[in-house]
Motif scaffolding. Sequence first.
Motif, PDB file in Angstrom:
ATOM      1  N   GLY A  42       0.732  -1.246   0.007  1.00 14.87           N
ATOM      2  CA  GLY A  42      -0.151  -0.033   0.218  1.00 14.87           C
ATOM      3  C   GLY A  42       0.861   1.246  -0.134  1.00 14.87           C
ATOM      4  N   LYS A  43       2.072   1.129  -0.155  1.00 18.61           N
ATOM      5  CA  LYS A  43       2.878   2.347  -0.261  1.00 18.61           C
ATOM      6  C   LYS A  43       3.914   2.514  -1.534  1.00 18.61           C
ATOM      7  CE  LYS A  43       2.054   3.024   4.362  1.00 18.61           C
ATOM      8  NZ  LYS A  43       1.353   4.183   4.656  1.00 18.61           N
ATOM      9  N   GLN A  44       4.240   3.664  -1.559  1.00 24.72           N
ATOM     10  CA  GLN A  44       5.041   3.764  -2.782  1.00 24.72           C
ATOM     11  C   GLN A  44       6.486   3.463  -2.423  1.00 24.72           C
ATOM     12  OE1 GLN A  44       4.419   8.197  -3.642  1.00 24.72           O
ATOM     13  NE2 GLN A  44       6.434   8.712  -2.510  1.00 24.72           N
ATOM     14  N   ARG A  45       7.073   3.148  -3.520  1.00 28.41           N
ATOM     15  CA  ARG A  45       8.636   2.523  -3.484  1.00 28.41           C
ATOM     16  C   ARG A  45       9.345   3.756  -2.862  1.00 28.41           C
ATOM     17  NH1 ARG A  45      11.164  -0.866  -8.166  1.00 28.41           N
ATOM     18  NH2 ARG A  45       9.488  -2.032  -7.553  1.00 28.41           N
ATOM     19  N   GLU A  46      10.318   3.728  -2.015  1.00 23.11           N
ATOM     20  CA  GLU A  46      10.908   4.599  -1.381  1.00 23.11           C
ATOM     21  C   GLU A  46      12.552   4.592  -1.377  1.00 23.11           C
ATOM     22  OE1 GLU A  46      10.068   5.379   2.531  1.00 23.11           O
ATOM     23  OE2 GLU A  46      10.098   3.054   3.177  1.00 23.11           O
ATOM     24  N   LEU A  47      13.287   5.409  -1.189  1.00 21.73           N
ATOM     25  CA  LEU A  47      14.887   5.144  -1.192  1.00 21.73           C
ATOM     26  C   LEU A  47      15.069   4.707   0.152  1.00 21.73           C
ATOM     27  CD1 LEU A  47      17.611   5.869  -2.052  1.00 21.73           C
ATOM     28  CD2 LEU A  47      17.307   8.070  -0.957  1.00 21.73           C
ATOM     29  N   VAL A  48      16.060   3.711   0.183  1.00 18.58           N
ATOM     30  CA  VAL A  48      16.740   3.129   1.444  1.00 18.58           C
ATOM     31  C   VAL A  48      17.975   3.816   1.299  1.00 18.58           C
ATOM     32  CG1 VAL A  48      17.371   1.092   2.477  1.00 18.58           C
ATOM     33  CG2 VAL A  48      15.272   1.036   1.321  1.00 18.58           C
ATOM     34  N   ALA A  49      19.046   3.584   0.379  1.00 15.06           N
ATOM     35  CA  ALA A  49      20.276   3.911   0.508  1.00 15.06           C
ATOM     36  C   ALA A  49      20.947   3.930  -0.877  1.00 15.06           C
ATOM     37  CB  ALA A  49      21.174   3.134   1.367  1.00 15.06           C
ATOM     38  N   THR A  50      21.853   4.626  -1.206  1.00 18.37           N
ATOM     39  CA  THR A  50      22.383   4.726  -2.701  1.00 18.37           C
ATOM     40  C   THR A  50      24.079   4.874  -2.312  1.00 18.37           C
ATOM     41  OG1 THR A  50      22.292   7.317  -3.001  1.00 18.37           O
ATOM     42  CG2 THR A  50      20.784   5.553  -3.820  1.00 18.37           C
ATOM     43  N   ILE A  51      25.023   4.450  -3.245  1.00 18.84           N
ATOM     44  CA  ILE A  51      26.173   4.792  -3.027  1.00 18.84           C
ATOM     45  C   ILE A  51      26.679   4.934  -4.433  1.00 18.84           C
ATOM     46  CG2 ILE A  51      26.718   2.053  -3.431  1.00 18.84           C
ATOM     47  CD1 ILE A  51      28.982   2.841  -1.196  1.00 18.84           C
ATOM     48  N   THR A  52      27.748   6.044  -4.578  1.00 19.81           N
ATOM     49  CA  THR A  52      28.176   6.318  -5.965  1.00 19.81           C
ATOM     50  C   THR A  52      29.397   5.683  -6.050  1.00 19.81           C
ATOM     51  OG1 THR A  52      29.490   8.225  -5.271  1.00 19.81           O
ATOM     52  CG2 THR A  52      27.392   8.492  -5.616  1.00 19.81           C
ATOM     53  N   SER A  53      29.969   5.872  -7.166  1.00 23.92           N
ATOM     54  CA  SER A  53      31.321   5.405  -7.629  1.00 23.92           C
ATOM     55  C   SER A  53      32.333   5.823  -6.900  1.00 23.92           C
ATOM     56  CB  SER A  53      31.638   5.355  -9.188  1.00 23.92           C
ATOM     57  OG  SER A  53      31.641   6.954  -9.577  1.00 23.92           O
ATOM     58  N   GLY A  54      32.345   6.877  -6.486  1.00 24.47           N
ATOM     59  CA  GLY A  54      33.203   7.698  -5.568  1.00 24.47           C
ATOM     60  C   GLY A  54      33.124   7.160  -3.991  1.00 24.47           C
ATOM     61  N   GLY A  55      32.041   6.392  -3.639  1.00 26.77           N
ATOM     62  CA  GLY A  55      31.782   5.943  -2.337  1.00 26.77           C
ATOM     63  C   GLY A  55      30.971   6.922  -1.517  1.00 26.77           C
ATOM     64  N   SER A  56      30.289   8.076  -1.785  1.00 25.46           N
ATOM     65  CA  SER A  56      29.451   8.892  -1.359  1.00 25.46           C
ATOM     66  C   SER A  56      28.161   7.971  -1.199  1.00 25.46           C
ATOM     67  CB  SER A  56      29.147  10.076  -2.041  1.00 25.46           C
ATOM     68  OG  SER A  56      30.364  10.987  -2.248  1.00 25.46           O
ATOM     69  N   THR A  57      27.595   8.119   0.049  1.00 24.95           N
ATOM     70  CA  THR A  57      26.527   7.500   0.359  1.00 24.95           C
ATOM     71  C   THR A  57      25.325   8.371   0.714  1.00 24.95           C
ATOM     72  OG1 THR A  57      26.950   7.148   2.675  1.00 24.95           O
ATOM     73  CG2 THR A  57      27.592   5.246   1.176  1.00 24.95           C
ATOM     74  N   ASN A  58      23.976   7.775   0.583  1.00 26.30           N
ATOM     75  CA  ASN A  58      22.747   8.590   0.856  1.00 26.30           C
ATOM     76  C   ASN A  58      21.896   7.694   1.613  1.00 26.30           C
ATOM     77  OD1 ASN A  58      21.124  11.019   0.959  1.00 26.30           O
ATOM     78  ND2 ASN A  58      20.102  10.163  -0.765  1.00 26.30           N
ATOM     79  N   TYR A  59      21.085   8.040   2.476  1.00 25.46           N
ATOM     80  CA  TYR A  59      20.151   7.259   3.348  1.00 25.46           C
ATOM     81  C   TYR A  59      18.940   7.914   3.285  1.00 25.46           C
ATOM     82  CZ  TYR A  59      24.329   4.348   4.420  1.00 25.46           C
ATOM     83  OH  TYR A  59      25.491   3.318   4.383  1.00 25.46           O
ATOM     84  N   GLY A  60      17.754   7.078   3.433  1.00 24.03           N
ATOM     85  CA  GLY A  60      16.686   7.644   3.697  1.00 24.03           C
ATOM     86  C   GLY A  60      16.537   8.081   5.213  1.00 24.03           C
ATOM     87  N   ASP A  61      15.803   9.044   5.524  1.00 18.52           N
ATOM     88  CA  ASP A  61      15.652   9.424   7.048  1.00 18.52           C
ATOM     89  C   ASP A  61      15.405   8.397   7.904  1.00 18.52           C
ATOM     90  OD1 ASP A  61      14.354  12.852   6.363  1.00 18.52           O
ATOM     91  OD2 ASP A  61      16.348  11.931   6.337  1.00 18.52           O
ATOM     92  N   SER A  62      14.602   7.492   7.465  1.00 18.75           N
ATOM     93  CA  SER A  62      13.910   6.198   8.284  1.00 18.75           C
ATOM     94  C   SER A  62      14.899   5.302   8.645  1.00 18.75           C
ATOM     95  CB  SER A  62      12.689   5.760   7.885  1.00 18.75           C
ATOM     96  OG  SER A  62      12.967   4.993   6.622  1.00 18.75           O
ATOM     97  N   VAL A  63      16.050   5.171   7.970  1.00 24.83           N
ATOM     98  CA  VAL A  63      16.893   4.092   8.183  1.00 24.83           C
ATOM     99  C   VAL A  63      18.358   4.693   8.606  1.00 24.83           C
ATOM    100  CG1 VAL A  63      15.889   2.832   6.353  1.00 24.83           C
ATOM    101  CG2 VAL A  63      17.868   3.798   5.893  1.00 24.83           C
ATOM    102  N   LYS A  64      18.714   5.893   8.619  1.00 27.51           N
ATOM    103  CA  LYS A  64      19.929   6.425   9.130  1.00 27.51           C
ATOM    104  C   LYS A  64      20.406   6.003  10.363  1.00 27.51           C
ATOM    105  CE  LYS A  64      19.786  10.726   6.431  1.00 27.51           C
ATOM    106  NZ  LYS A  64      19.660  12.325   6.380  1.00 27.51           N
ATOM    107  N   GLY A  65      21.531   5.561  10.526  1.00 27.66           N
ATOM    108  CA  GLY A  65      21.982   4.971  11.840  1.00 27.66           C
ATOM    109  C   GLY A  65      21.820   3.729  11.948  1.00 27.66           C
TER     110      GLY A  65
END
Length: 115
Positions: A42-65
């Motif tokens: 019942g929910k839309q697809r959401e971001l969990v985490a990404t990582i770039t070729s350079g190693g930079s990461t990004n996390y969804g607020d609900s999973v940070k930490g």
Amino acid sequence: QVQLVESGGGLVQPGGSLRLSCVASRMIWNFYRVGWYRQAPGKQRELVATITSGGSTNYGDSVKGRFTISRDNAKNAVYLQMNSLQPEDTAVYYCNVLEGVNLYWGQGTQVTVSS
């Protein structure tokens, strides 16, 4: 063409951990980023985490930490270490990879957090 296969999902109790794996059928050329997304019923697809070729990461607020994304280029693999899992984390988890202008998705792996 590239195929992505996720594994590692399953049933876990609240507070538990799981490690998801996503393996590509071949080495990814012109890699820019790879990530994990999830979709709960019942929910839309959401971001969990990404990582770039350079190693930079990004996390969804609900999973940070709690979640950590990593990759192993030699194994054509990306991983998602999930700790302190909660019922709200229950979803189908998908990995994806951006290769040049092409975006590929895996088939998904089910994660269920329940006592």
